[in-house]
Motif scaffolding. Structure first.
Motif, PDB file in Angstrom:
ATOM      1  N   ARG A 163      -9.983  13.269 -21.194  1.00  0.00           N
ATOM      2  CA  ARG A 163     -11.298  13.681 -21.706  1.00  0.00           C
ATOM      3  C   ARG A 163     -11.614  14.707 -22.521  1.00  0.00           C
ATOM      4  O   ARG A 163     -12.374  15.091 -23.225  1.00  0.00           O
ATOM      5  N   ARG A 164     -10.379  15.622 -22.454  1.00  0.00           N
ATOM      6  CA  ARG A 164     -10.421  17.016 -22.744  1.00  0.00           C
ATOM      7  C   ARG A 164     -10.087  16.655 -24.505  1.00  0.00           C
ATOM      8  O   ARG A 164      -9.677  17.816 -25.238  1.00  0.00           O
ATOM      9  N   VAL A 165      -9.234  15.954 -24.911  1.00  0.00           N
ATOM     10  CA  VAL A 165      -8.153  15.885 -26.304  1.00  0.00           C
ATOM     11  C   VAL A 165      -9.475  14.873 -27.070  1.00  0.00           C
ATOM     12  O   VAL A 165      -9.559  13.496 -26.494  1.00  0.00           O
ATOM     13  N   LEU A 166      -9.614  15.583 -28.430  1.00  0.00           N
ATOM     14  CA  LEU A 166     -10.508  14.858 -28.887  1.00  0.00           C
ATOM     15  C   LEU A 166      -9.075  15.058 -30.509  1.00  0.00           C
ATOM     16  O   LEU A 166      -8.442  16.475 -30.689  1.00  0.00           O
ATOM     17  N   ALA A 194      -6.906   9.686  -9.746  1.00  0.00           N
ATOM     18  CA  ALA A 194      -5.845   9.800  -8.986  1.00  0.00           C
ATOM     19  C   ALA A 194      -4.778   8.896  -8.737  1.00  0.00           C
ATOM     20  O   ALA A 194      -4.099   9.818  -8.134  1.00  0.00           O
ATOM     21  N   THR A 195      -4.179   8.485  -9.739  1.00  0.00           N
ATOM     22  CA  THR A 195      -3.521   7.746 -10.072  1.00  0.00           C
ATOM     23  C   THR A 195      -2.670   8.777 -10.964  1.00  0.00           C
ATOM     24  O   THR A 195      -1.401   9.383 -10.868  1.00  0.00           O
ATOM     25  N   CYS A 196      -3.276   9.771 -11.663  1.00  0.00           N
ATOM     26  CA  CYS A 196      -2.751  11.288 -12.110  1.00  0.00           C
ATOM     27  C   CYS A 196      -3.980  12.170 -13.343  1.00  0.00           C
ATOM     28  O   CYS A 196      -4.372  11.444 -13.493  1.00  0.00           O
ATOM     29  N   VAL A 197      -3.745  12.713 -12.932  1.00  0.00           N
ATOM     30  CA  VAL A 197      -5.029  13.963 -12.253  1.00  0.00           C
ATOM     31  C   VAL A 197      -4.801  14.446 -13.990  1.00  0.00           C
ATOM     32  O   VAL A 197      -5.498  14.797 -14.952  1.00  0.00           O
ATOM     33  N   ASN A 198      -3.909  14.259 -14.934  1.00  0.00           N
ATOM     34  CA  ASN A 198      -3.537  15.129 -16.398  1.00  0.00           C
ATOM     35  C   ASN A 198      -3.720  13.913 -16.985  1.00  0.00           C
ATOM     36  O   ASN A 198      -4.231  14.356 -18.148  1.00  0.00           O
ATOM     37  N   SER A 199      -3.824  12.672 -16.841  1.00  0.00           N
ATOM     38  CA  SER A 199      -3.681  11.916 -17.485  1.00  0.00           C
ATOM     39  C   SER A 199      -5.290  12.012 -17.981  1.00  0.00           C
ATOM     40  O   SER A 199      -6.110  11.753 -18.929  1.00  0.00           O
ATOM     41  N   ALA A 200      -6.436  11.716 -16.410  1.00  0.00           N
ATOM     42  CA  ALA A 200      -7.828  11.814 -16.755  1.00  0.00           C
ATOM     43  C   ALA A 200      -7.977  12.659 -17.657  1.00  0.00           C
ATOM     44  O   ALA A 200      -9.597  13.150 -18.105  1.00  0.00           O
ATOM     45  N   THR A 246       4.803  -6.677 -13.228  1.00  0.00           N
ATOM     46  CA  THR A 246       4.065  -5.728 -12.925  1.00  0.00           C
ATOM     47  C   THR A 246       4.310  -4.342 -13.118  1.00  0.00           C
ATOM     48  O   THR A 246       4.911  -3.922 -12.918  1.00  0.00           O
ATOM     49  N   PRO A 247       3.002  -3.632 -14.244  1.00  0.00           N
ATOM     50  CA  PRO A 247       3.103  -2.959 -14.563  1.00  0.00           C
ATOM     51  C   PRO A 247       2.571  -1.725 -13.253  1.00  0.00           C
ATOM     52  O   PRO A 247       1.917  -1.806 -12.365  1.00  0.00           O
ATOM     53  N   ILE A 248       3.617  -0.715 -13.168  1.00  0.00           N
ATOM     54  CA  ILE A 248       3.637   0.356 -12.394  1.00  0.00           C
ATOM     55  C   ILE A 248       3.271   1.181 -12.744  1.00  0.00           C
ATOM     56  O   ILE A 248       4.085   2.130 -13.914  1.00  0.00           O
ATOM     57  N   PHE A 249       2.244   2.552 -12.763  1.00  0.00           N
ATOM     58  CA  PHE A 249       2.001   3.575 -13.167  1.00  0.00           C
ATOM     59  C   PHE A 249       2.582   5.260 -12.999  1.00  0.00           C
ATOM     60  O   PHE A 249       1.802   5.196 -11.820  1.00  0.00           O
ATOM     61  N   TYR A 250       3.043   6.203 -13.762  1.00  0.00           N
ATOM     62  CA  TYR A 250       3.535   6.873 -13.380  1.00  0.00           C
ATOM     63  C   TYR A 250       3.033   8.432 -14.137  1.00  0.00           C
ATOM     64  O   TYR A 250       2.183   7.908 -15.093  1.00  0.00           O
ATOM     65  N   ARG A 251       2.952   9.425 -13.498  1.00  0.00           N
ATOM     66  CA  ARG A 251       2.041  10.436 -13.835  1.00  0.00           C
ATOM     67  C   ARG A 251       2.825  11.457 -14.957  1.00  0.00           C
ATOM     68  O   ARG A 251       4.012  11.283 -15.040  1.00  0.00           O
ATOM     69  N   ILE A 252       1.906  12.172 -15.512  1.00  0.00           N
ATOM     70  CA  ILE A 252       2.883  12.663 -17.045  1.00  0.00           C
ATOM     71  C   ILE A 252       1.904  14.482 -16.367  1.00  0.00           C
ATOM     72  O   ILE A 252       1.008  14.119 -15.630  1.00  0.00           O
ATOM     73  N   GLY A 253       2.474  15.120 -16.953  1.00  0.00           N
ATOM     74  CA  GLY A 253       1.847  17.148 -16.906  1.00  0.00           C
ATOM     75  C   GLY A 253       1.099  17.076 -17.892  1.00  0.00           C
ATOM     76  O   GLY A 253       0.685  16.179 -18.685  1.00  0.00           O
ATOM     77  N   ALA A 254       0.742  18.406 -17.546  1.00  0.00           N
ATOM     78  CA  ALA A 254      -0.218  18.988 -18.436  1.00  0.00           C
ATOM     79  C   ALA A 254      -0.277  18.106 -19.669  1.00  0.00           C
ATOM     80  O   ALA A 254      -1.150  18.923 -20.707  1.00  0.00           O
ATOM     81  N   ASP A 255       0.638  18.867 -20.589  1.00  0.00           N
ATOM     82  CA  ASP A 255       1.282  18.874 -21.923  1.00  0.00           C
ATOM     83  C   ASP A 255       1.783  17.318 -22.172  1.00  0.00           C
ATOM     84  O   ASP A 255       2.480  16.876 -23.176  1.00  0.00           O
ATOM     85  N   ALA A 256       1.253  16.445 -21.469  1.00  0.00           N
ATOM     86  CA  ALA A 256       1.894  14.757 -21.732  1.00  0.00           C
ATOM     87  C   ALA A 256       3.006  14.665 -21.575  1.00  0.00           C
ATOM     88  O   ALA A 256       3.771  12.873 -22.093  1.00  0.00           O
ATOM     89  N   LEU A 279       7.979   0.340 -15.181  1.00  0.00           N
ATOM     90  CA  LEU A 279       6.816   1.825 -15.186  1.00  0.00           C
ATOM     91  C   LEU A 279       6.056   2.144 -16.570  1.00  0.00           C
ATOM     92  O   LEU A 279       6.938   1.747 -17.735  1.00  0.00           O
ATOM     93  N   VAL A 280       5.709   2.650 -16.803  1.00  0.00           N
ATOM     94  CA  VAL A 280       4.081   2.496 -17.829  1.00  0.00           C
ATOM     95  C   VAL A 280       3.089   3.735 -17.489  1.00  0.00           C
ATOM     96  O   VAL A 280       3.092   4.147 -16.349  1.00  0.00           O
ATOM     97  N   PRO A 281       3.075   4.641 -18.556  1.00  0.00           N
ATOM     98  CA  PRO A 281       2.710   5.464 -18.290  1.00  0.00           C
ATOM     99  C   PRO A 281       1.524   6.203 -17.804  1.00  0.00           C
ATOM    100  O   PRO A 281       0.015   5.035 -18.985  1.00  0.00           O
ATOM    101  N   ALA A 282       0.169   6.600 -17.098  1.00  0.00           N
ATOM    102  CA  ALA A 282      -0.560   6.852 -16.451  1.00  0.00           C
ATOM    103  C   ALA A 282      -2.054   7.124 -18.181  1.00  0.00           C
ATOM    104  O   ALA A 282      -2.367   6.096 -18.082  1.00  0.00           O
ATOM    105  N   TYR A 283      -0.976   7.337 -18.434  1.00  0.00           N
ATOM    106  CA  TYR A 283      -1.928   7.781 -19.989  1.00  0.00           C
ATOM    107  C   TYR A 283      -1.423   7.057 -21.005  1.00  0.00           C
ATOM    108  O   TYR A 283       0.008   6.660 -21.415  1.00  0.00           O
ATOM    109  N   HIS A 284      -2.509   6.436 -21.010  1.00  0.00           N
ATOM    110  CA  HIS A 284      -1.495   4.850 -22.578  1.00  0.00           C
ATOM    111  C   HIS A 284      -2.808   4.208 -22.950  1.00  0.00           C
ATOM    112  O   HIS A 284      -4.303   5.120 -22.957  1.00  0.00           O
ATOM    113  N   SER A 285      -2.791   4.024 -23.672  1.00  0.00           N
ATOM    114  CA  SER A 285      -3.590   2.612 -25.025  1.00  0.00           C
ATOM    115  C   SER A 285      -3.145   1.379 -23.474  1.00  0.00           C
ATOM    116  O   SER A 285      -2.149   0.951 -23.093  1.00  0.00           O
TER     117      SER A 285
END
Ligand SMILES: *Cc1c(COP(=O)(O)O)cnc(C)c1O
Length: 399
Positions: free
Chosen positions: A365-368, A355-361, A81-91, A62-68
């Motif tokens: 996009r929004r974090v600098l 579609a995998t994780c709305v918060n990761s996307a 096999t990597p399976i991508f899991y979701r994160i919250g809006a606060d990561a 299990l690998v986070p959808a928000y990743h390098s």
């Protein structure tokens, strides 16, 4: 004529102050979490951790959808096999989604402490124990720090860290385990070419940012001779054997590639010496101070807020992530001004999307993220804050 602007290092560069003993209090780090092996990158340490766990063909990780994207090839290298899991809006780790994606083939859960802020480790550890999963703590952003009184990296079966993100070194990663012996993990050296490259690349990076000016002047002639000798050597080698193998891993050049030949290789002597001698109290104190200064500068500005509004005690941030309403306009303006920026996870593993994780996307996009490392000078920090204000005020007055 464009206005000359400071060339601000995006990551720590060596300076005399790197070894200053003025700041006390050695902070806890992953090195205190358990037995340690110092290798050449964080991604190689991930591959070695999965190997130590016995992860192999047919297994799922299990690998986070928000990743390098550098976190995924080590999983494939093991045959899993990597399976991508979701994160919250606060990561934060979405444990409900992790539970939904845990099946009979799931062997391990990889958890990232984004930007240096630890996840809820007690809950995650309890979850893994209840399901028989092994926990890999990805401390690539979190070399230092404690969580509930214990050093980061001590909750996982294994932990990994990326030395280059916190120390002024050219290469380096750590494999750590608080729960398993690493005696069987034997590291090999990589030869004098690699050792020389690790030392010289660190010094030259420092010189190019105007740090260590006296040493720079002293070494200017020998380094020129070295460059000349190098060019000759490379052209001879290329003539003799086609493309010669690179002296240092691609992980040192901010690429995402994974090179299995660096598995079980020891980090260079120079990098280990810098890490051993660096003032870690200074690293922790200045990173916290710089983080607070940047978060404070962001606070009153329109269309921008820190991703982590509070800096808890024990946290030593990697960078200062800010969430923007209109990231594209600001990104372009800051980049044009020469502000060093990171857009973590902007590149993700193919197929990982909204579609995998709305918060990761959304976060990608929004974090600098602005640098807050220990080698930023006060004037550089003030200049970055000024550029941020200017970029957002231009935007606000245009709206
Ligand atoms: C950088 C990074 C890694 C890999 O570290 P390297 O030392 O570059 O190989 C792993 N995980 C995360 C979250 C990272 O940002």
């Amino acid at each position: 004529m464009p206005v000359p602007r400071p060339k601000i290092p995006i990551a720590p560069v060596l300076s005399r102050a790197s070894f200053s003993l003025a700041r006390g209090g050695r902070p806890a780090s992953v090195l205190d979490a358990g037995q340690v092996r110092k290798v050449t990158s964080g991604r190689v340490a991930i591959a070695m951790a999965l190997r130590q766990m016995g992860v192999g063909t047919g297994d799922e990780v299990l690998v986070p959808a928000y990743h390098s994207p550098s976190m995924v090839p080590p999983v494939l290298w093991c045959g899993a096999t990597p399976i991508f899991y979701r994160i919250g809006a606060d990561a934060s780790v979405d444990l409900d989604d992790v539970a939904a994606k845990t099946g009979p083939a799931t062997r391990a859960l990889m958890v990232t402490h984004y930007f240096g802020f630890p996840q809820d480790l007690a809950a995650i550890r309890a979850f893994c124990d209840a399901r028989g999963l092994q926990l890999l703590e990805d401390c690539a952003h979190c070399f230092f720090g404690t969580h509930q009184g214990r050093p980061v990296g001590s909750w996982g079966d294994y932990a990994i860290a990326s030395s280059m993100k916190f120390f002024p070194v050219y290469e380096g990663g750590c494999l750590v385990s608080a729960r398993h012996r690493l005696d069987a993990v034997k590291l090999r050296p990589s030869g004098p070419g690699f050792e020389a490259k690790a030392a010289l690349a660190t010094l030259e990076n420092s010189f190019s940012h105007g740090r260590l000016p006296i040493l720079d002047a002293m070494l200017r002639l020998p380094l020129r001779l070295k460059d000349a000798a190098w060019t000759t050597l490379k052209s001879r080698r290329a003539a003799a054997s086609g493309a010669a193998a690179a002296l240092a891993p691609a992980s040192s050049d901010s690429g995402f590639e994974f090179e299995p030949r660096w598995i079980d290789r020891r980090s260079a002597w120079f990098s280990r010496a810098v890490m051993a001698c660096a003032s870690t109290g200074r690293i922790a104190a200045l990173r916290r101070r710089h983080y607070l200064a940047l978060a404070e500068a962001a606070r009153g500005l329109p269309g921008c807020r820190p991703l982590f509004p509070v800096l808890p005690e024990g946290v030593v941030p990697w960078q200062c992530p800010l969430v923007f309403d209109d990231p594209e306009g600001v990104f372009e303006r800051l980049q044009a001004a020469g502000v060093p920026l990171v857009r973590f996870a902007q590149v993700r593993w193919p197929g990982v999307d909204g579609a995998t994780c709305v918060n990761s996307a959304m976060l990608a996009r929004r974090v600098l993220a602005l640098p807050c490392h220990q080698e930023l000078r006060e004037d550089e920090l003030a200049w970055i804050a000024g550029q941020l204000r200017a970029a957002l005020h231009v935007q606000a007055s245009a709206a």
